[in-house]
Design a protein around this motif. Structure first.
Motif, short mmCIF file in Angstrom:
data_model
loop_
_atom_site.label_atom_id
_atom_site.label_comp_id
_atom_site.label_asym_id
_atom_site.label_seq_id
_atom_site.Cartn_x
_atom_site.Cartn_y
_atom_site.Cartn_z
N HIS A 1 0.83 -1.21 0.00
CA HIS A 1 0.00 0.00 0.00
C HIS A 1 0.87 1.26 0.00
O HIS A 1 0.62 2.21 -0.76
CB HIS A 1 -0.91 -0.02 1.23
CG HIS A 1 -1.78 1.19 1.36
ND1 HIS A 1 -2.80 1.47 0.49
CD2 HIS A 1 -1.77 2.20 2.28
CE1 HIS A 1 -3.40 2.59 0.86
NE2 HIS A 1 -2.79 3.06 1.93
N VAL A 2 1.91 1.26 0.83
CA VAL A 2 2.81 2.41 0.89
C VAL A 2 3.52 2.60 -0.45
O VAL A 2 3.64 3.72 -0.96
CB VAL A 2 3.83 2.24 2.03
CG1 VAL A 2 4.92 3.31 1.95
CG2 VAL A 2 3.14 2.30 3.38
N ALA A 3 3.98 1.49 -1.04
CA ALA A 3 4.68 1.58 -2.32
C ALA A 3 3.76 2.13 -3.41
O ALA A 3 4.16 2.96 -4.23
CB ALA A 3 5.21 0.20 -2.72
N ALA A 4 2.49 1.68 -3.41
CA ALA A 4 1.54 2.17 -4.41
C ALA A 4 1.27 3.66 -4.22
O ALA A 4 1.14 4.41 -5.19
CB ALA A 4 0.24 1.38 -4.30
N ALA B 1 1.98 6.68 -6.91
CA ALA B 1 0.91 7.58 -7.33
C ALA B 1 1.13 9.01 -6.82
O ALA B 1 0.32 9.89 -7.09
CB ALA B 1 -0.43 7.06 -6.82
N ARG B 2 2.22 9.22 -6.06
CA ARG B 2 2.57 10.53 -5.51
C ARG B 2 1.43 11.09 -4.65
O ARG B 2 1.08 12.28 -4.72
CB ARG B 2 2.93 11.51 -6.63
CG ARG B 2 4.06 11.02 -7.52
CD ARG B 2 4.44 12.06 -8.57
NE ARG B 2 5.10 13.21 -7.96
CZ ARG B 2 6.40 13.26 -7.64
NH1 ARG B 2 7.17 12.21 -7.87
NH2 ARG B 2 6.91 14.34 -7.10
N VAL B 3 0.85 10.21 -3.83
CA VAL B 3 -0.21 10.63 -2.90
C VAL B 3 0.43 11.33 -1.71
O VAL B 3 1.41 10.85 -1.15
CB VAL B 3 -1.02 9.42 -2.42
CG1 VAL B 3 -2.04 9.84 -1.37
CG2 VAL B 3 -1.73 8.76 -3.59
N TYR B 4 -0.12 12.47 -1.34
CA TYR B 4 0.43 13.23 -0.21
C TYR B 4 -0.71 13.81 0.61
O TYR B 4 -1.62 14.44 0.07
CB TYR B 4 1.34 14.35 -0.72
CG TYR B 4 1.98 15.16 0.40
CD1 TYR B 4 2.96 14.60 1.20
CD2 TYR B 4 1.58 16.47 0.63
CE1 TYR B 4 3.54 15.34 2.22
CE2 TYR B 4 2.16 17.21 1.65
CZ TYR B 4 3.14 16.64 2.44
OH TYR B 4 3.71 17.37 3.45
N PHE B 5 -0.67 13.59 1.91
CA PHE B 5 -1.68 14.13 2.82
C PHE B 5 -1.06 15.25 3.63
O PHE B 5 -0.13 15.03 4.40
CB PHE B 5 -2.20 13.03 3.74
CG PHE B 5 -3.30 13.49 4.67
CD1 PHE B 5 -4.61 13.58 4.22
CD2 PHE B 5 -3.02 13.85 5.98
CE1 PHE B 5 -5.62 14.00 5.07
CE2 PHE B 5 -4.03 14.27 6.84
CZ PHE B 5 -5.34 14.35 6.37
N GLY C 1 10.09 12.78 4.84
CA GLY C 1 10.63 11.62 5.53
C GLY C 1 10.76 10.39 4.67
O GLY C 1 10.73 9.27 5.17
N GLY C 2 10.89 10.53 3.34
CA GLY C 2 11.00 9.37 2.48
C GLY C 2 12.42 8.85 2.45
O GLY C 2 13.33 9.34 3.09
N ARG C 3 12.64 7.82 1.64
CA ARG C 3 13.97 7.26 1.53
C ARG C 3 14.83 8.13 0.63
O ARG C 3 14.39 8.59 -0.41
CB ARG C 3 13.89 5.84 0.95
CG ARG C 3 13.14 4.89 1.86
CD ARG C 3 13.06 3.52 1.22
NE ARG C 3 12.33 2.60 2.07
CZ ARG C 3 12.03 1.36 1.73
NH1 ARG C 3 12.39 0.90 0.55
NH2 ARG C 3 11.37 0.58 2.55
#
Length: 284
Positions: A203-206, A210-214, A240-242
């Motif tokens: 789910h996180v990878a998807a 999709a460049r989803v950002y909250f 906070g991504g890799r």
């Protein structure tokens, strides 16, 4: 409070069972229930070594020490600070969202009337609830499809990432508790049959693809070295991504003067943190 559970660190999950006073600790602390209740390697206590069943048994042992007081009508009713947050959390927990849009007088009455229903043994744990407020929720209709009318009790199914939603049922604000309960159980039965359980890593990878950002009110990131500052990783800034590694002003590893992680006796339990497995539609 999160830092007090994790020896001064701030990470994205923390667990501890608290007494009804909200302060007294009834369990150990850690990143997950299995850690806080010591169900990992070297576990001690009720149900040790039994995985998910052991966690449930340990919680039940603690719960037996407390007798319910008051009535369901006096229970605290859930209410998010905004509709967009409620929709996002409902998506993450894979539950339907009950969203109440009503005039102020009706809203006050429904807050009281819904306390008993949301504490019903057939309803509890299967839904999230939220009440519309004028300012933060003025544009909630831009986010969902299928709504009719200006007021009502809307049962909403969030999309995979909690950005949008669809109204699966809508009831008038003067609906009886029995009618509302029947409608909610029917909606949840259909939801549970069609909602596929999320695999967290996939789910996180998807979402990243999709460049989803909250947009959140709290900055993203963790303080794993306990220095009081969020550890921003290179390549993604505040998200906070890799990335390729620490930024120029970020220290790698434990705080100065301390090597090898937390002091002996405060080490994390051996089992790595795991996101709780959630059955779509809540608990049974």
């Amino acid at each position: 409070m999160v830092r007090s559970f994790l020896d001064g660190r701030f990470e994205n999950t923390a667990f501890c069972l608290l007494a009804p006073d909200g302060e007294t600790r009834l369990s150990g602390t850690g990143r997950s229930p299995s850690q806080g209740l010591r169900q990992g390697r070297g576990a001690r206590g009720p149900g040790r070594g039994r995985g998910e069943n052991g966690v449930v048994e340990a919680m039940e042992q603690v719960a037996k020490k407390f007798r319910p007081r008051g009535s369901k009508e006096g229970a605290v009713l859930q209410d998010f600070h905004s509709f967009r947050q409620g929709l996002n959390v409902a998506s993450g927990d894979q539950r339907l969202l009950i969203f109440v849009v009503a005039a102020e007088d009706d809203r006050k009455r429904l807050r009281t009337d819904l306390r008993g229903l949301m504490s019903d043994k057939e309803i509890i744990g299967k839904f999230h609830a939220d009440f519309a407020e004028e300012k933060p929720d003025s544009d909630w209709r831009d986010t969902v499809k299928g709504e009719r009318g200006k007021t009502g009790i809307f049962v909403i199914r969030a999309d995979a990432f909690g950005q949008t939603g669809n109204v699966v049922d809508q009831l008038p604000v003067d609906v009886t508790a029995e009618e509302l309960k029947k409608a909610l159980l029917e909606a949840n039965t259909s939801f549970a049959k069609t909602e596929k359980r999320k695999v967290y890593s996939e789910h996180v990878a998807a979402g990243r693809r999709a460049r989803v950002y909250f947009e959140n009110g709290v900055p993203y990131g963790e303080d794993r070295d306990g220095d009081g500052e969020i550890d921003h990783r290179g390549g993604r800034g505040d998200r906070g991504g890799r990335g390729a590694g620490p930024e120029a002003d970020e220290r790698r590893g434990p705080p100065s003067g301390r090597r090898g992680g937390p002091p002996r006796g405060n080490r994390r339990p051996g089992q790595p943190p795991q996101r709780p497995r959630i059955r779509p539609g809540g608990t049974e």
